[in-house]
Scaffold this motif. Structure first.
Motif, short mmCIF file in Angstrom:
data_model
loop_
_atom_site.label_atom_id
_atom_site.label_comp_id
_atom_site.label_asym_id
_atom_site.label_seq_id
_atom_site.Cartn_x
_atom_site.Cartn_y
_atom_site.Cartn_z
N VAL A 197 -15.13 -3.68 -4.47
CA VAL A 197 -13.68 -3.84 -4.37
C VAL A 197 -13.32 -5.30 -4.61
N VAL A 198 -12.48 -5.53 -5.63
CA VAL A 198 -12.08 -6.90 -5.95
C VAL A 198 -10.61 -7.14 -5.62
N ARG A 199 -9.87 -6.06 -5.44
CA ARG A 199 -8.44 -6.21 -5.18
C ARG A 199 -8.05 -5.25 -4.04
N PRO A 200 -8.28 -5.66 -2.78
CA PRO A 200 -7.94 -4.77 -1.67
C PRO A 200 -6.45 -4.41 -1.68
N LEU A 201 -6.15 -3.14 -1.48
CA LEU A 201 -4.77 -2.66 -1.63
C LEU A 201 -4.03 -2.70 -0.29
N GLU A 202 -4.10 -3.85 0.35
CA GLU A 202 -3.61 -3.94 1.73
C GLU A 202 -2.12 -3.71 1.90
N ALA A 216 -8.28 -0.81 -6.87
CA ALA A 216 -9.04 -1.70 -5.99
C ALA A 216 -10.26 -2.28 -6.70
N LEU A 217 -10.76 -1.57 -7.71
CA LEU A 217 -11.92 -2.07 -8.46
C LEU A 217 -11.49 -3.02 -9.58
N GLY A 218 -10.18 -3.23 -9.67
CA GLY A 218 -9.67 -4.17 -10.68
C GLY A 218 -9.45 -3.57 -12.05
N GLY A 252 -8.77 -0.62 0.95
CA GLY A 252 -7.89 -1.57 1.63
C GLY A 252 -6.55 -0.95 1.99
N ALA A 253 -6.22 0.19 1.36
CA ALA A 253 -4.96 0.87 1.68
C ALA A 253 -5.08 1.53 3.04
N LYS A 254 -3.93 1.74 3.68
CA LYS A 254 -3.95 2.43 4.97
C LYS A 254 -3.83 3.93 4.71
N SER A 255 -4.69 4.71 5.37
CA SER A 255 -4.60 6.16 5.26
C SER A 255 -3.84 6.67 6.48
N LEU A 256 -2.68 7.25 6.22
CA LEU A 256 -1.77 7.63 7.31
C LEU A 256 -2.16 8.96 7.94
N PHE A 257 -1.90 9.06 9.23
CA PHE A 257 -1.96 10.39 9.84
C PHE A 257 -0.59 11.02 9.67
N TYR A 258 -0.55 12.27 9.31
CA TYR A 258 0.75 12.94 9.17
C TYR A 258 0.65 14.40 9.57
N ARG A 259 1.77 14.96 9.96
CA ARG A 259 1.85 16.39 10.27
C ARG A 259 1.41 17.17 9.04
N GLU A 260 0.94 18.36 9.20
CA GLU A 260 0.65 19.23 8.06
C GLU A 260 -0.49 18.73 7.18
N LYS A 261 -1.26 17.80 7.72
CA LYS A 261 -2.33 17.21 6.91
C LYS A 261 -3.31 18.28 6.40
N ASP A 262 -3.54 19.30 7.21
CA ASP A 262 -4.54 20.29 6.83
C ASP A 262 -3.96 21.42 5.98
N GLU A 264 1.67 -6.06 -7.22
CA GLU A 264 1.66 -7.04 -8.31
C GLU A 264 1.51 -8.48 -7.83
N SER A 265 2.23 -8.80 -6.77
CA SER A 265 2.10 -10.16 -6.27
C SER A 265 0.73 -10.31 -5.62
N GLU A 266 0.10 -11.42 -5.91
CA GLU A 266 -1.20 -11.67 -5.30
C GLU A 266 -1.03 -11.74 -3.78
N PRO A 267 -1.96 -11.22 -3.03
CA PRO A 267 -1.82 -11.29 -1.58
C PRO A 267 -1.75 -12.75 -1.12
#
Ligand code: SF4
Ligand code: SF4
Ligand code: SF4
Ligand code: SF4
Lengths: 169, 297
Positions: free
Chosen positions: B137-142, B265-267, B181-191, B290-293
Motif C-alpha cells: 500500500v503506497v496511498r492509504p485511503l484514510e 491504495a496500491l497507487g 486505509g479506508a474505514k469499513s463501516l458497520f451498517y444495518r442489513e449488512k448480511d 486527490e489532495s495529498e494527506p
C-alpha cells in the motif's frame, strides 16, 4: 389459504422430493419457522414462505406447489439453510423443487430465457462486438463457442427448453 | 502465485471495470492469472433446471484448469459457489464423478476432483495475505469510509467453503478494506442479499431487497458500497436509478468493486481501474483522495 382437499393430496410427492438431490432431509423439518424469519424474500413477499412450502410438500400438495410461481422465488441466498436447527438443506430443496417442476414440464419463463441465451452463446450474454471494446482497454478477447454447452444441455433435455424459446424469437 | 482466472459470463461482458481492476491489481501484487479461452458459463442458471447438467458444465470447466495444473480464482460469487458446489457434490455423492467423466471423454477431458476454487477476495485474504498487501500500500485511503457487501455466495453455504468466513459475522472483506486505509463501516442489513436472482421472476421483490441495503448504506454515510460480485453490482448500481424512481428516493451511491478500491491504495491510476466505466461516478470519493494527506506535524 384455501381449504385443503384430502383427495387432491399426493403422498408420492414427498417421496419424489426425498429422492431428488437436496430434498432428502425434508422430513426432518419440525416447523420451527427459523427459515421463514431468515428469508429476505419473505420479508417483502407474503406469498413466499419456506416453512409453509415445506409443509405443503409434506402434505403432498403436488399440483399447488409445482404450479405456483413461488417455487421460482427463492433467491438462493442460503440464509435459511445455514440456520435450520434440523439441517434441512432448504436452499437445495428449493432447487430440487424447481428441478422436479421442470421434469414435469413446468418451466418459468425467466429460466427458459436464460437457458436460451446459454444455448446460443455458451454464456449468459453474447460477446459479439464486445471484444472490440475489450481490446480498447487491453483486455484479452474472449472465445464464443457454444457447441459443447449445446451438447450438454441436449444430453439432459434442457436443450429442448432452450430451443423452444429461441424458436419463439 | 498462479491461478486460472474464471471469468464466467457476466464479468467479461457487464463488469469490465471489475475485470480490468482485478487484473491490474493482480499484476501489481505479482499474482499471475492465466486465461483459459475455452471456459464457458459455470452452469449456475442451468442448475435450477437440471442439477446434473449444471454440474457437468462446472466439471468441464474445472477439468480444463486441472489439465493445466492450476487452481481457479473467480470474480463472481455465483461462479465460485457453483464450481465449488460441484466439487463438494462429487466428493459426497460417490459415483457421480465417474458418471461425469464418462461424459467428459468426448471433450478429451477427465476431472479428478483436485482443483481448488476460490473467490478472488478470498485468495487475496487467505493466500496472498493481509500483511503482504499492507506492504504494497503506497496511498492509504484514510479519507474515506465504505460499506462492505459480502453477498450470499462468497461465504455460503459454509459447508462447501470449509467454514472459511462466518456468514453471521463475516470479517474477511472488512479486513481487506481496512488494509487499504479506508474505514469499513458497520451498517444495518449488512448480511442481506440483493435479490438479483429473482429480478426476472418478481422484479418488485428484488428491488425492495436492494433498496433495504441501499437505505442502510446511505444512513451509515458511506462514500461507496464495495461489491465483490457482478450480479450484486447489477442490482445496486445497474438498477439504482430504477429503485430511485420506483420508490422516489435519491442515492447516487457509487458501487465500487473491491479491486478498484485496493488498486487506488496500491497507487494504480483510476483510469486503469475502470472508474470511467462505473455507471454512478465516484467523483466525490476520488476528489477526497486527490489532495495529498496532511503531513503529521
Ligand atoms: S428452519 Fe428447518 S426445521 Fe425450522 S421450519 Fe425451516 S426447515 Fe423446518
Ligand atoms: S435461500 Fe431461498 S428460501 Fe432460503 S432464505 Fe434465501 S431466499 Fe429464502
Ligand atoms: S455464475 Fe453466472 S456469471 Fe458466473 S459463469 Fe455462472 S452464469 Fe455465468
Ligand atoms: S447478494 Fe445477490 S448477487 Fe450477490 S450473491 Fe447474493 S443473490 Fe447473488
Amino acid at each position: 389459504m384455501e381449504v385443503i382437499q384430502a383427495e387432491l393430496l399426493d403422498p408420492s410427492f414427498v417421496e419424489e422430493v426425498k429422492n431428488t438431490p437436496g430434498g432428502e432431509p425434508i422430513t426432518k423439518c419440525f416447523a420451527c419457522g427459523t427459515c421463514s424469519v431468515s428469508c429476505p424474500v419473505r420479508e417483502f413477499d407474503e406469498e413466499f414462505n419456506p416453512r409453509k412450502i415445506i409443509h405443503m410438500v409434506l402434505l403432498g400438495m403436488r399440483d399447488r406447489v409445482l404450479n405456483s410461481e413461488f417455487v421460482w422465488l427463492c433467491s438462493g441466498c442460503v440464509s435459511c439453510q445455514e440456520r435450520c436447527p434440523q439441517d434441512v438443506t432448504i436452499t437445495e430443496l428449493m432447487m430440487a423443487l424447481k428441478n422436479i417442476a421442470v421434469k414435469h414440464g413446468i418451466v418459468h419463463k425467466a429460466f427458459e430465457l436464460q437457458a436460451g441465451e446459454i444455448y446460443k452463446f455458451g454464456r449468459l450474454f453474447e460477446v459479439g462486438d464486445l471484444n472490440k471494446r475489450r481490446e480498447k482497454i487491453n483486455l484479452p478477447s474472449i472465445l464464443e463457442d457454444p457447441k459443447p454447452i449445446r451438447e450438454i444441455l441436449d444430453d439432459f433435455g434442457v436443450g429442448e427448453i432452450a430451443r423452444r424459446v429461441i424458436e419463439q424469437d | 502465485m498462479k491461478f486460472a482466472l474464471f471469468l464466467g459470463c457476466t464479468v467479461p461482458t457487464r463488469g469490465l471495470n471489475y475485470e480490468l481492476s482485478a487484473r491490474n491489481v493482480a499484476e501489481k501484487l505479482g499474482i499471475e492469472l492465466v486465461d483459459i479461452l475455452e471456459f464457458t458459463c459455470c452452469g449456475f442458471p442451468i442448475r435450477s433446471l437440471n442439477q446434473d447438467a449444471g454440474f457437468l458444465m462446472a466439471a468441464r470447466n474445472l477439468a480444463m484448469a486441472e489439465k493445466q495444473g492450476l487452481n481457479v480464482v473467480t470474480l463472481c460469487s455465483a461462479c465460485t459457489e457453483t464450481l465449488q458446489e460441484a466439487n463438494y457434490h462429487f466428493i459426497h455423492n460417490p459415483g457421480t464423478l465417474d458418471d461425469t467423466n464418462q461424459k467428459l471423454v468426448k471433450y478429451n477431458l477427465e476431472y479428478k476432483g483436485t482443483v481448488i476454487v476460490k473467490h478472488f477476495a478470498r485468495m487475496l485474504h487467505e493466500d496472498y495475505g493481509i500483511d503482504n498487501i499492507k506492504e504494497k500500500v503506497v496511498r492509504p485511503l484514510e479519507e474515506i469510509q465504505v460499506a462492505a457487501h459480502y453477498g450470499c455466495h462468497y461465504t455460503k453455504p459454509t459447508k462447501i467453503y470449509d467454514n472459511y468466513d462466518d456468514p453471521e459475522n463475516p470479517h474477511s472483506l472488512d479486513e481487506l478494506i481496512e488494509v487499504t486505509g479506508a474505514k469499513s463501516l458497520f451498517y444495518r442489513e449488512k448480511d442481506k442479499c440483493c435479490g438479483g436472482a429473482i429480478l426476472g421472476i418478481r422484479e418488485i421483490d428484488a428491488l425492495h431487497m436492494s433498496k433495504a441495503k441501499l437505505d442502510a448504506v446511505i444512513e451509515a454515510k458511506a462514500d461507496a458500497l464495495i461489491s465483490i460480485c457482478p450480479f450484486c453490482s447489477v442490482m445496486y448500481e445497474g438498477n439504482q436509478k430504477r429503485i430511485e424512481k420506483e420508490f422516489e428516493v435519491t442515492y447516487k451511491l457509487p458501487i465500487l468493486y473491491y479491486p478498484q478500491l485496493l488498486g487506488l491504495a496500491l497507487g494504480i491510476e483510476p483510469i486503469d481501474l475502470g472508474f470511467k466505466l462505473n455507471r454512478i461516478k465516484a467523483k466525490a470519493l476520488l476528489e477526497k483522495l486527490e489532495s495529498e494527506p496532511e503531513p503529521v506535524t
